[in-house]
Enzyme design. Structure first.
Site, PDB file in Angstrom:
ATOM      1  N   GLU A 296      27.947 -28.838 -18.634  1.00 14.64           N
ATOM      2  CA  GLU A 296      27.416 -27.951 -19.682  1.00 14.64           C
ATOM      3  C   GLU A 296      26.402 -26.974 -19.101  1.00 14.64           C
ATOM      4  O   GLU A 296      25.219 -27.026 -19.424  1.00 14.64           O
ATOM      5  CB  GLU A 296      26.700 -28.789 -20.760  1.00 14.64           C
ATOM      6  CG  GLU A 296      27.531 -29.852 -21.415  1.00 14.64           C
ATOM      7  CD  GLU A 296      26.662 -30.813 -22.249  1.00 14.64           C
ATOM      8  OE1 GLU A 296      25.433 -30.853 -22.066  1.00 14.64           O
ATOM      9  OE2 GLU A 296      27.242 -31.515 -23.077  1.00 14.64           O
ATOM     10  N   GLY A 298      24.184 -23.682 -18.513  1.00 10.68           N
ATOM     11  CA  GLY A 298      23.706 -22.522 -19.266  1.00 10.68           C
ATOM     12  C   GLY A 298      23.028 -21.531 -18.331  1.00 10.68           C
ATOM     13  O   GLY A 298      23.520 -20.443 -18.054  1.00 10.68           O
ATOM     14  N   ARG A 336       9.227 -16.636 -21.136  1.00 14.17           N
ATOM     15  CA  ARG A 336       9.254 -17.651 -20.065  1.00 14.17           C
ATOM     16  C   ARG A 336       7.985 -17.675 -19.205  1.00 14.17           C
ATOM     17  O   ARG A 336       7.485 -18.762 -18.930  1.00 14.17           O
ATOM     18  CB  ARG A 336      10.499 -17.500 -19.176  1.00 14.17           C
ATOM     19  CG  ARG A 336      11.818 -17.723 -19.935  1.00 14.17           C
ATOM     20  CD  ARG A 336      13.015 -17.939 -19.021  1.00 14.17           C
ATOM     21  NE  ARG A 336      12.908 -19.195 -18.333  1.00 14.17           N
ATOM     22  CZ  ARG A 336      12.511 -19.361 -17.093  1.00 14.17           C
ATOM     23  NH1 ARG A 336      12.243 -18.326 -16.333  1.00 14.17           N
ATOM     24  NH2 ARG A 336      12.403 -20.548 -16.565  1.00 14.17           N
ATOM     25  N   TYR A 340       6.485 -21.257 -19.693  1.00  8.33           N
ATOM     26  CA  TYR A 340       6.814 -22.212 -18.617  1.00  8.33           C
ATOM     27  C   TYR A 340       6.143 -21.840 -17.294  1.00  8.33           C
ATOM     28  O   TYR A 340       6.551 -22.365 -16.252  1.00  8.33           O
ATOM     29  CB  TYR A 340       8.330 -22.237 -18.368  1.00  8.33           C
ATOM     30  CG  TYR A 340       9.218 -22.417 -19.561  1.00  8.33           C
ATOM     31  CD1 TYR A 340       9.236 -23.620 -20.271  1.00  8.33           C
ATOM     32  CD2 TYR A 340      10.069 -21.391 -19.976  1.00  8.33           C
ATOM     33  CE1 TYR A 340      10.076 -23.788 -21.359  1.00  8.33           C
ATOM     34  CE2 TYR A 340      10.919 -21.557 -21.055  1.00  8.33           C
ATOM     35  CZ  TYR A 340      10.915 -22.758 -21.739  1.00  8.33           C
ATOM     36  OH  TYR A 340      11.764 -22.922 -22.801  1.00  8.33           O
ATOM     37  N   CYS A 368      -1.634  -9.125 -27.854  1.00  6.23           N
ATOM     38  CA  CYS A 368      -3.042  -9.520 -27.889  1.00  6.23           C
ATOM     39  C   CYS A 368      -3.220 -10.997 -27.533  1.00  6.23           C
ATOM     40  O   CYS A 368      -3.732 -11.787 -28.334  1.00  6.23           O
ATOM     41  CB  CYS A 368      -3.627  -9.217 -29.255  1.00  6.23           C
ATOM     42  SG  CYS A 368      -3.409  -7.490 -29.660  1.00  6.23           S
ATOM     43  N   GLU A 369      -2.771 -11.395 -26.350  1.00  8.66           N
ATOM     44  CA  GLU A 369      -2.964 -12.746 -25.825  1.00  8.66           C
ATOM     45  C   GLU A 369      -3.024 -12.628 -24.313  1.00  8.66           C
ATOM     46  O   GLU A 369      -2.199 -11.927 -23.718  1.00  8.66           O
ATOM     47  CB  GLU A 369      -1.772 -13.649 -26.177  1.00  8.66           C
ATOM     48  CG  GLU A 369      -1.533 -13.775 -27.642  1.00  8.66           C
ATOM     49  CD  GLU A 369      -1.031 -15.152 -28.049  1.00  8.66           C
ATOM     50  OE1 GLU A 369      -1.097 -16.092 -27.224  1.00  8.66           O
ATOM     51  OE2 GLU A 369      -0.596 -15.265 -29.191  1.00  8.66           O
ATOM     52  N   TYR A 397      17.759 -17.732 -21.433  1.00 11.74           N
ATOM     53  CA  TYR A 397      16.466 -18.011 -22.058  1.00 11.74           C
ATOM     54  C   TYR A 397      15.578 -16.762 -22.056  1.00 11.74           C
ATOM     55  O   TYR A 397      14.367 -16.844 -21.887  1.00 11.74           O
ATOM     56  CB  TYR A 397      15.789 -19.224 -21.387  1.00 11.74           C
ATOM     57  CG  TYR A 397      16.718 -20.419 -21.335  1.00 11.74           C
ATOM     58  CD1 TYR A 397      17.069 -21.080 -22.511  1.00 11.74           C
ATOM     59  CD2 TYR A 397      17.317 -20.840 -20.148  1.00 11.74           C
ATOM     60  CE1 TYR A 397      17.964 -22.150 -22.490  1.00 11.74           C
ATOM     61  CE2 TYR A 397      18.211 -21.907 -20.121  1.00 11.74           C
ATOM     62  CZ  TYR A 397      18.530 -22.547 -21.296  1.00 11.74           C
ATOM     63  OH  TYR A 397      19.415 -23.595 -21.278  1.00 11.74           O
TER      64      TYR A 397
HETATM   65  C1  LIG Z   1      19.987 -26.904 -22.627  1.00  8.69           C
HETATM   66  C2  LIG Z   1      21.132 -27.821 -22.456  1.00  8.69           C
HETATM   67  C3  LIG Z   1      22.111 -27.551 -21.505  1.00  8.69           C
HETATM   68  C4  LIG Z   1      22.046 -26.374 -20.563  1.00  8.69           C
HETATM   69  O1  LIG Z   1      20.972 -26.472 -19.665  1.00  8.69           O
HETATM   70  P1  LIG Z   1      20.849 -25.404 -18.469  1.00  8.69           P
HETATM   71  O2  LIG Z   1      19.649 -25.829 -17.724  1.00  8.69           O
HETATM   72  O3  LIG Z   1      20.688 -24.069 -19.091  1.00  8.69           O
HETATM   73  O4  LIG Z   1      22.090 -25.509 -17.657  1.00  8.69           O
HETATM   74  C5  LIG Z   1      23.185 -28.399 -21.418  1.00  8.69           C
HETATM   75  N1  LIG Z   1      23.295 -29.484 -22.225  1.00  8.69           N
HETATM   76  C6  LIG Z   1      22.354 -29.784 -23.157  1.00  8.69           C
HETATM   77  C7  LIG Z   1      22.535 -30.971 -24.010  1.00  8.69           C
HETATM   78  C8  LIG Z   1      21.245 -28.961 -23.306  1.00  8.69           C
HETATM   79  O5  LIG Z   1      20.326 -29.252 -24.221  1.00  8.69           O
END
Ligand SMILES: *Cc1c(COP(=O)(O)O)cnc(C)c1O
Length: 447
Positions: A296, A298, A336, A340, A368-369, A397
């Site tokens: 998964e 992202g 970000r 972070y 204003c931060e 993100y």
């Molecule tokens: C956020 C998330 C991802 C993706 O994470 P990345 O760091 O962007 O690859 C995959 N699976 C779940 C369940 C997530 O919450």
């Protein structure tokens, strides 16, 4: 001023940033180019701040992940994590290329449907899915729901039964593994809210087979984000494999293991996570189990595929040891750095800027931060009023976390594809900022 992390090694130079970002090049006439398109041309036409996303880079990176899995001899399907960038253009591309998606809300599910992605290619993760979201997903015949607690298992069983459906589920396991990433994006420690405690998982999996409306198919895990070493993956997948063997030994079937996302990218000088190494880790720990696998990702595919263009509103220098360059982009656009402590590369757009001497510069937004800071003491060429810059690696993100704080309209978004560019989100107008607000006819206390 927010305390940014103290790096003991030098920041990468502009040349080094260009080397780690091959879709960015420089042209002696046009300046900074993105997938062959002059970024100044985009900024001239649509203004700043403006997000630019490269379809070519996104496609290439997804392809590299898929190839890595195939080359390792693995049956792994890729489910893009929608939350990294949920723009319909991105989801449409994902669907066209035949990938699946991982979602965390009913809103994201609706977007995937709008983008034409088949419901059976959608996986639903998340620690707090509402009844309405579950009804929507189960009603659509969603591919898989990753269950995050014993409590949720009962809720899903009840909803599926009421709808006369069978929900395909996995249990998301919390392997209690430290992903060695920023605390706010670590998700696989026992102290985190995510997943089912490892020691409870086998019994809960057995219980799932006894509940109506459920089709348990296996396990899922996701230990965090921006992970650049394979060690945490090895540790997590070894625990999942152990669990698969345990429950199989008790006579239960396991068909699926969902390996999660989290692979990290090169923002500063990290060696970015390698899909080939991830494939090797998956094969070593899970390859012999005879299960259907998925990942998964992202951030990895989409993060480097985006930049945020911004212009200098003013350069504040008088009486200061280092100048503050105040941008027209801010923490409301890209949160970000303030959220972070994230380090993002910054490159000028002007051709001559690449040959000028660099000096320490603070790059900030106008909000204003004090946390509205993109970079401290960054070595940059002279950035005067109206100079333009690109903030790198904002495809994941980035726009998706924007707000309208300080009544700052959402920025324009542009998609680059095959040397052409298209506006995929117009700059929000001031009227659109308040169009959904109403003023009561009789404000409280004045009736
Ligand atoms: C956020 C998330 C991802 C993706 O994470 P990345 O760091 O962007 O690859 C995959 N699976 C779940 C369940 C997530 O919450």
């Amino acid at each position: 001023m927010a305390d940014l992390p103290v790096y003991t090694d030098a920041d990468p130079s502009m040349a080094e940033l260009l080397a780690t970002h091959p879709h960015l090049t420089t042209d002696p006439m046009c300046g900074l180019m993105f997938e062959g398109v002059p970024l100044n041309a985009i900024a001239d036409a649509v203004g700043t701040p403006c997000w630019v996303l490269g379809a070519g880079t996104l496609r290439q990176r997804l392809k590299r992940m898929q190839t890595a899995m195939v080359d390792a001899g693995l049956d792994v399907s890729i489910h893009y994590a929608v939350k990294a960038n949920d723009h319909l253009s991105v989801l449409s591309l994902i669907g066209q290329e035949g990938y699946g998606v991982d979602i965390v809300s009913g809103g994201e599910l609706a977007r995937t449907q709008k983008a034409g992605i088949a419901a059976n290619r959608v996986v639903f993760s998340g620690v707090g899915k509402s009844d309405a979201e579950l009804e929507y997903a189960i009603g659509l015949g969603i591919g898989q729901i990753n269950v995050e607690s014993a409590e949720e298992l009962g809720i899903i069983s009840a909803i599926a039964t009421r709808l006369g459906k069978q929900a395909t589920i996995t249990l998301r396991i919390n392997p209690d593994v430290d992903a060695k990433t920023h605390a706010k994006i670590t998700t696989g420690l026992a102290a985190n809210k995510f997943g089912i405690p490892f020691d409870n998982a086998a019994a809960l999996y057995a219980r799932a087979f006894t509940l109506p409306g459920l089709k348990p198919v296996g396990f899922a895990t996701h230990i965090g984000s921006q992970i650049v070493s394979t060690a945490p993956y090895h540790a997590a997948y070894a625990r999942v494999a152990e669990l698969v063997r345990t429950v199989r030994a008790s006579g239960l079937s396991v068909e699926v293991v969902d390996c999660g996302g989290g692979l990290g990218i090169c923002y500063r000088n990290e060696v970015e996570g390698q899909p080939e190494a991830l494939a090797g880790t998956i094969r070593a720990e899970l390859g012999e189990l005879g299960v259907r696998l998925s990942i998964e990702p992202g951030r990895w595919p989409v993060g480097p595929a985006g930049v945020l263009l911004s212009s200098v509103v003013l350069r504040k220098q008088e009486g200061l040891p280092a100048p503050f360059v105040v941008l027209d982009a801010a923490m409301n656009d890209m949160v970000r750095p303030s959220m972070y402590d994230a380090w993002h590369g910054i490159l000028p757009l002007a051709p001559q800027a690449f040959n000028q001497p660099v000096t320490p510069t603070h790059v900030v937004g106008p909000v204003c931060e004090s946390g509205d800071t993109f970079a401290r003491d960054r070595l940059l060429p002279p950035l005067e009023r109206a100079s333009r810059i690109a903030i790198l690696d904002t495809g994941a993100y980035g726009a998706v976390m924007s707000s309208t704080y300080n009544s700052r309209p959402l920025a324009t978004q542009v998609l680059v594809e095959n040397g052409q560019w298209t506006v995929i989100r117009h700059r929000q107008t001031l009227e659109e900022l308040w169009q959904d607000e109403t003023i009561p006819a009789h404000p409280t206390g004045k009736a």
